[in-house]
Write an enzyme that holds these catalytic residues in place. Structure first.
Site, PDB file in Angstrom:
ATOM      1  N   ASP A 176     -20.019  -8.911  18.486  1.00  0.00           N
ATOM      2  CA  ASP A 176     -20.681  -7.654  18.131  1.00  0.00           C
ATOM      3  C   ASP A 176     -21.893  -7.877  17.233  1.00  0.00           C
ATOM      4  O   ASP A 176     -22.952  -7.262  17.423  1.00  0.00           O
ATOM      5  CB  ASP A 176     -19.698  -6.677  17.488  1.00  0.00           C
ATOM      6  N   ASP A 216      -6.939   0.156  19.835  1.00  0.00           N
ATOM      7  CA  ASP A 216      -6.660   0.950  18.629  1.00  0.00           C
ATOM      8  C   ASP A 216      -7.601   2.137  18.506  1.00  0.00           C
ATOM      9  O   ASP A 216      -7.809   2.659  17.416  1.00  0.00           O
ATOM     10  CB  ASP A 216      -6.760   0.070  17.379  1.00  0.00           C
TER      11      ASP A 216
END
Length: 515
Positions: free
Chosen positions: A358, A280
């Site tokens: 992350d 994306d």
């Protein structure tokens, strides 16, 4: 030079042996002293025994002859002793010089291998027209890291490192792009831009790694033919998690997919670096130029562990649209289009987390006081509101991130200012040499004294969050590190003026309890 000096040492040793041989021949050739029946010595018990000078009849005195011979021998021994001392002293000097030259040669060779010898092996045997050139072996030993640290800490070595980094190195090294995909058919938007801006398919092979088994998305990826390499994550099973984590099943699958895909890039395709994007993300025109220029910096500086194309505070009003070339160090791991080296993956892979990879990267145990490079204006934007995060931050922040549109020729610039020693020295002077103002002064604008930039100081977690919200920057902290922060400082524009949201001078470390 060393070989020539070694020959001189051997020559000196030969002369020493030859001198002794001549001396022995001289002594052996002298007439016998005091032999019975001859008129050249004193007989035992005779009246000339041990007398000095010549005796009656012209006979040579034995004592005088012995003393004279002893003096000659002593003189020759002293001469030989001095010769030996000179040989020994020169040998020691030459040996030390040879060791210094050897160490200098090894040090230059190590730094040159790390910085200048860029990997040049295209990873994808499936592609036509890609030259398979041998890949240099990068040996990372324990003393290599120490040598690179010393190169940053010492001025003279640092200058040499700058010269190597500035040269950028072999322009033919390969930087593959890994696209993490799942079930978004809009991956087409991401791939279209990557292929449009890609300067060379050989130097920037695109690997699309798909999870989820979504047939329609697989069809979109397959439509690009040999412009990309399509690999599929084989394990599509659900992951057993704690009952309270069932709603986070997607985060577990993403972490599993990243682990598999990165192993494919580094172990199956034998690459030495990779730029990771998700399906994306849309990239800027100078996306590839940006990473090519910063690859040597990442390799040269052990205090860096990633290069990111993303600015968390990259909203239009917070960045300088006329300074697209500005780059910074940041202690916050940004992600969203980032470069990783194989050596770093070798460190992270054995302890890779089962979920929330992350945030795991942002923990002190992984970061280890290392930093990333980030731009003033992002080289990626996200268009994916749909995802496992259910649009977290998207409507409030992410949709407003500015994408760079100006091509910046980074590979023609000297980027050595990003190396830690140079950067920190200038950074501290710049931040704490600015005018300290109150946030009310910034908001009103009329009572500001002096030209920008300005510094707003925070001293607690709560004061940081209040100031950040009022100034329009992201206020969350991960392991005590603010987004885009470096040494606790967040750098942005406020009403067109440069502002530093900074801790007090003398800052030393982050407080993980602030998270």
């Amino acid at each position: 030079m060393v070989r020539k000096k070694g020959s001189l040492v051997l020559c000196g040793a030969f002369l020493f042996v030859a001198w002794n041989a001549l001396l022995l021949l001289y002594l052996w050739g002298r007439p016998p002293i005091g032999r019975l029946g001859e008129g050249v010595g004193a007989e035992p018990g005779g009246k000339d025994e041990w007398a000095l000078g010549r005796g009656k009849g012209g006979r040579v005195n034995l004592a005088a002859e012995v003393i004279k011979l002893a003096e000659e021998v002593e003189i020759q021994l002293e001469t030989q002793k001095e010769l030996l001392k000179q040989i020994e002293s020169h040998r020691a000097v030459w040996a030390r010089h040879r060791d210094v030259e050897k160490r200098e040669t090894e040090d230059k060779k190590e730094v040159k291998q790390e910085v200048v010898h860029q990997p040049s092996t295209p990873p994808l045997p499936l592609k036509e027209g890609v030259k398979n050139t041998p890949e240099p072996v990068h040996t990372v030993s324990s003393h290599t890291t120490v040598d690179l640290h010393q190169a940053i800490d010492r001025k003279e070595d640092f200058a040499e490192l700058n010269e190597l980094v500035t040269s950028v190195g072999n322009p033919e090294f390969v930087i593959p792009v890994l696209v993490i995909a799942c079930d978004r058919v809009t991956v087409k938007r991401s791939l279209d831009r990557l292929i449009q801006y890609r300067p060379s398919p050989a130097l920037y092979p695109i690997i699309v790694s798909q999870d989820c088994g979504h047939a329609e998305t697989a069809g979109v990826i397959g439509s690009y033919g040999d412009q990309v390499t399509h690999i599929k994550q084989p394990d599509l099973s659900d992951i057993r998690v704690r009952p309270e984590h069932r709603k986070f099943q997607g985060y577990y699958k993403i972490a599993r997919h990243y682990h598999w895909a990165l192993n494919q890039v580094f172990n199956t395709f034998s690459q030495s670096t990779v730029v990771i994007v998700e399906d994306d993300l849309e990239v800027a025109p100078d996306f590839f130029e940006y990473f090519r220029a910063l690859y040597p910096i990442l390799r040269a500086d052990p205090t860096l562990w990633c290069v990111s194309a993303w600015n968390d505070n990259g909203r239009d009003a917070l960045v300088d649209p006329f300074r697209a070339e500005l780059l910074y160090r940041t202690d916050f791991f940004p992600g969203l289009g980032w470069m990783l080296l194989k050596e770093m993956w070798n460190e992270l892979e054995p302890k890779w987390p089962s979920a929330f990879w992350d945030d795991w990267m942002r923990q002190p145990e992984q970061r280890k006081d290392r930093s990333c490079i980030r731009p003033e204006i992002s080289r990626t934007i996200t268009f994916g509101r749909k995802g496992v995060s259910l649009g977290q931050f998207f409507d409030q922040y992410l949709r407003y991130i500015k994408l760079n549109t100006e091509f910046v020729p980074f590979t023609k610039q000297d980027l050595s200012y990003l190396l830690k020693e140079k950067y920190d020295e200038n950074f501290i002077k710049e931040i704490y040499g600015t005018h300290l103002v109150r946030i009310e002064d910034l908001q009103k604008g009329g009572s500001l004294r002096g030209p920008p930039p300005y510094r707003v100081q925070y001293s607690t977690r709560d004061s940081f969050k209040v100031f950040a919200r009022n100034l329009g920057v992201m206020d969350d902290l991960k392991s005590g590190v603010p987004r885009t922060g470096y040494r606790g400082v967040v750098n942005f524009l406020y009403r067109g003026q440069r502002v530093f949201l900074a801790p007090p001078e003398g800052w030393t470390k982050y407080d993980v309890s602030w998270s």
